[in-house]
Design an enzyme around this catalytic site. Sequence first.
Site, PDB file in Angstrom:
ATOM      1  N   GLU A  55      27.846  -3.250 110.930  1.00 36.56           N
ATOM      2  CA  GLU A  55      28.984  -4.062 110.470  1.00 36.56           C
ATOM      3  C   GLU A  55      28.573  -5.516 110.505  1.00 36.56           C
ATOM      4  O   GLU A  55      27.943  -5.956 111.479  1.00 36.56           O
ATOM      5  CB  GLU A  55      30.196  -3.947 111.410  1.00 36.56           C
ATOM      6  CG  GLU A  55      30.981  -2.679 111.314  1.00 36.56           C
ATOM      7  CD  GLU A  55      32.173  -2.683 112.284  1.00 36.56           C
ATOM      8  OE1 GLU A  55      32.665  -3.778 112.668  1.00 36.56           O
ATOM      9  OE2 GLU A  55      32.595  -1.583 112.651  1.00 36.56           O
ATOM     10  N   GLU A  62      31.361   0.796 119.019  1.00 34.53           N
ATOM     11  CA  GLU A  62      31.658  -0.312 119.941  1.00 34.53           C
ATOM     12  C   GLU A  62      32.393   0.106 121.225  1.00 34.53           C
ATOM     13  O   GLU A  62      33.542  -0.273 121.448  1.00 34.53           O
ATOM     14  CB  GLU A  62      32.469  -1.389 119.226  1.00 34.53           C
ATOM     15  CG  GLU A  62      31.723  -2.013 118.073  1.00 34.53           C
ATOM     16  CD  GLU A  62      32.567  -3.030 117.324  1.00 34.53           C
ATOM     17  OE1 GLU A  62      32.559  -4.192 117.732  1.00 34.53           O
ATOM     18  OE2 GLU A  62      33.243  -2.672 116.353  1.00 34.53           O
TER      19      GLU A  62
HETATM   20  O1  IFM Z   1      37.704  -4.551 112.163  1.00 36.60           O
HETATM   21  C1  IFM Z   1      36.792  -4.483 113.202  1.00 36.60           C
HETATM   22  C2  IFM Z   1      36.135  -3.126 113.264  1.00 36.60           C
HETATM   23  O2  IFM Z   1      37.073  -2.108 113.396  1.00 36.60           O
HETATM   24  C3  IFM Z   1      35.204  -3.049 114.435  1.00 36.60           C
HETATM   25  N1  IFM Z   1      34.291  -4.151 114.491  1.00 36.60           N
HETATM   26  C4  IFM Z   1      34.830  -5.478 114.282  1.00 36.60           C
HETATM   27  C5  IFM Z   1      35.694  -5.522 113.049  1.00 36.60           C
HETATM   28  C6  IFM Z   1      36.241  -6.945 112.837  1.00 36.60           C
HETATM   29  O3  IFM Z   1      37.008  -7.324 113.930  1.00 36.60           O
END
Ligand code: IFM
Length: 459
Positions: free
Chosen positions: A366, A172
């Site tokens: 994710e 990200e």
């Molecule tokens: O916890 C985070 C992760 O580190 C990166 N993506 C989003 C998740 C939730 O906020």
Amino acid sequence: MTTMETRGTVVFPEGFVWGAATAAYQIEGAVREDGRGTSIWDTFSATPGKVANGDTGEIACDHYHRYRDDVALMRELGLRAYRFSVAWPRIQPDGSGPINPAGLSFYDKLVDELLNAEISPYVTLYHWDLPQALEDRGGWTDRDTAYRFADYARAVHDRLGDRVEHWTTLNEPWISAYLGYGNGVHAPGRKDPAEAVRAAHHLLLGHGLATRALREAGAQEIMLVVSAAPVLTPAQVNDPDAEISEADAEAVERVHALSNAHFLDPVLRGAYPSAVALGDHVLDGDLEIISAPIDLVGINYYNPCVVEADADAPADAAWPGAAGIRFSPADAPTTAMGWPIVPSGLSRLLVRLSQDYPQVGLMVAENGAAFEDTVSEDGRVRDAERVAYLDAHLRAAHQALAEGADLRGYLVWSLLDNFEWAWGYRCRFGIVHVDFETQARTVKDSGRWYSDAISHNGF
Ligand code: IFM
């Protein structure tokens, strides 16, 4: 939260990758052990007022000491893949120069433990914990950081590359650049939108240089993970066919360019979208480096970005370039963090990205939700809302496959409740509950549900 639709059988293609994801600073703890250097998140979380409740990752889930038990838990759940990140300051305490063998050894043992449990390691090289020494020299606003990142990537591959096939460069980069250097909500907490654009370019350059280094070293699969979100107008949230004005359509495409295409176009098309304002930090030849071929794009999906044209809306520090656009939350049920739950956003996003970038496969790297979980007297965590959330998002992922998206797998966020950055420990995303006083782990109902889905390749 209203109930989400949960009907019908869903079966995923053979070979679909099922797993879970975590990140070093969120779970490891042991921040001063075995020669680890200081990261920007150590500094940021130690600064009063930056993280809720003054929480830090000092102990977190103590995974550094409990990794064997945690891998045993993953095996019990039947995970096929585990995405974790390597803490750069464990490998190079000052971000450059000598390698710390003790730091590498932790990941060496973790990889062996995973392979013994027949779980594929997915290694992420950068999940936001930049060595503080590099930040002191300018951090991601300094071009040199990109070159140091490639050195570090090579060092990790030298040690783990004989056993690890799946490599992710960055997690990200939009968040690293725009929350870290734009609005300062994340480490290092700088607030300068122009620096954020610069940092974004150097993150991409670091990705390209690391990709080149990993390839030369023989890496089999390289993924870039982005925090992608479909961009919708309020009218489109529940009605994809809703009619929208030309001005709203322009707002949608501009925000898509400033967030998703900002990172995917340079990597997959060798050019920035015109909405991203570039400066003298982009040098001749950079885009050639950045666009080195990769195999997969990882999508971290939580909720859509809802926007509409509004001439009076000023640009936000995290969104330079989005003046004249109003952002609002989607009108939908929410998680405990107030994040709207819109599963259909995931299918729309996967289908669009598959059409826009047909040369790469996609992975949900994710997806998950925070809810107020408690352990009942009988020792169970009845997180029915998370079960419904996972059910609905996996259905959406399945729908995208049916519509032609080249989706290869799904990694739930997260394996364990953990340190949720500026929100501290209040937000529990795990499919396994962690008692932060005792470090006891309890598999939640969602963990059992997910395990069952894995064993059936669907539900
Ligand atoms: O916890 C985070 C992760 O580190 C990166 N993506 C989003 C998740 C939730 O906020």
